[in-house]
Scaffold this active site. Sequence first.
Site, PDB file in Angstrom:
ATOM      1  N   GLY A 185       0.892  -1.213  -0.052  1.00 44.94           N
ATOM      2  CA  GLY A 185      -0.013   0.035   0.039  1.00 44.94           C
ATOM      3  C   GLY A 185       0.868   1.409  -0.066  1.00 44.94           C
ATOM      4  O   GLY A 185       0.344   2.479   0.084  1.00 44.94           O
ATOM      5  N   LYS A 186       2.196   1.047   0.106  1.00 42.59           N
ATOM      6  CA  LYS A 186       3.184   2.215   0.319  1.00 42.59           C
ATOM      7  C   LYS A 186       3.410   3.165  -1.066  1.00 42.59           C
ATOM      8  O   LYS A 186       3.088   2.480  -2.395  1.00 42.59           O
ATOM      9  CB  LYS A 186       4.268   1.869   1.060  1.00 42.59           C
ATOM     10  CG  LYS A 186       4.137   1.258   2.468  1.00 42.59           C
ATOM     11  CD  LYS A 186       3.146   2.160   3.341  1.00 42.59           C
ATOM     12  CE  LYS A 186       3.186   1.719   4.918  1.00 42.59           C
ATOM     13  NZ  LYS A 186       2.145   0.668   5.425  1.00 42.59           N
TER      14      LYS A 186
END
Length: 376
Positions: A185-186
């Site tokens: 998700g980064k």
Amino acid sequence: MPGFEWIDDKELKATTKIFKEGGILMAHGFDNLRKNYYVRNFEKQCKRFFNSNGCLAVSSGTAAIKIALKAIGIKKGDEVITQSFNFIATVEAILDCEAIPVIANVNATLNMDPKDLKNLITKKTKAIIPVHMLGVPCEMDQINLIAKKYKIPVIEDNCEAVGAKYKGKFLGTLGTMGIFSFDHGKIITSGEGGMILTNQKKLFKFCKEYHDHGHENNKRFPRGKDTKKIYGFNYRMTEIQGAIASEQLKKLNTIIKDNSLKLNTLKKIVEPYFEIRHVPQGSKCINDTLIIFQKNKLKKLKIIEVLKKSKFGTKNLPDAMEWHCSFFWSHALKKNQVIRSKKTFRILNSCIAIPIWRNKTIDDYKKIGKQIVKYK
Ligand SMILES: *Cc1c(COP(=O)(O)O)cnc(C)c1O
């Protein structure tokens, strides 16, 4: 934009290369069988990019926090102060060291309130973990000043703001140690992965050995005869992750630029009508999220509905709030820590986080902005 939105043949080529070169997937040893060192190269690339003397790639951001705490010498009964708007990983790493998490509330920056930090310091405080949430730096000057006064090491959890700067320096290089995550998700991703940054040789040496079963990687011996002084664990990054992360890092500046264009477009439209998350002076954010405040419950729900319908979503606020606000962590925290987090819950409960996506255009942000201001 999270890195997963921009995975293409660059990452594919980099991983294919590993297999063409014989398919050595481990970052350590097998020296005579391999042509390249992907994790080691990624670390060198990070040292140059982020201007840090020591960069160690590990298996996850959570592992990186744990290793950093171990390096500092955190042990049973020590207190570690972190913040209430956070991800639970920080608390888990503290608990895994048998230490006691102490939770500081946030202020209008939605990051650690330096005033509350000051209140919480005791003789048992052995580390401070400020968390740069959703792309925006903590007030690091104030936090570092307090830490210095009491001689407490600072570990920056910079999992959510890789590439952001504070007063000209990259986040992750302002404290004793810094932490990155490259989970899916980064802002840049290798699926899973993390990094520890530190300029202190002793700490770096500990981390390097601890994440690899205590291996000193003594050049005088083959790995099987390697020397050791401490025992550790396995928190290693694989070569495939290293190769992917390298390609993603090359994209980071472009990602931040694209984010900034879109976020600033949206901000211009909503700023006259809403209070916006405060950004500390001297910050260069990664602009992956714009957070607005709407205290009116009905209007807030309307805005969230608009964001859901148009497939923007609302990231952690309020989506996934329960994983990002310590008011919900009674399964991990002492009761008094949960209760004192209510102040932060009240603040976060009026927030709406608008994500900046690669697959949305500047025009899309103009349109959604105009819809949002209807509920001012
Ligand atoms: C993602 C994240 C972590 C943990 O990183 P992983 O690589 O998923 O283990 C820690 N802290 C914060 C603030 C995060 O957002």
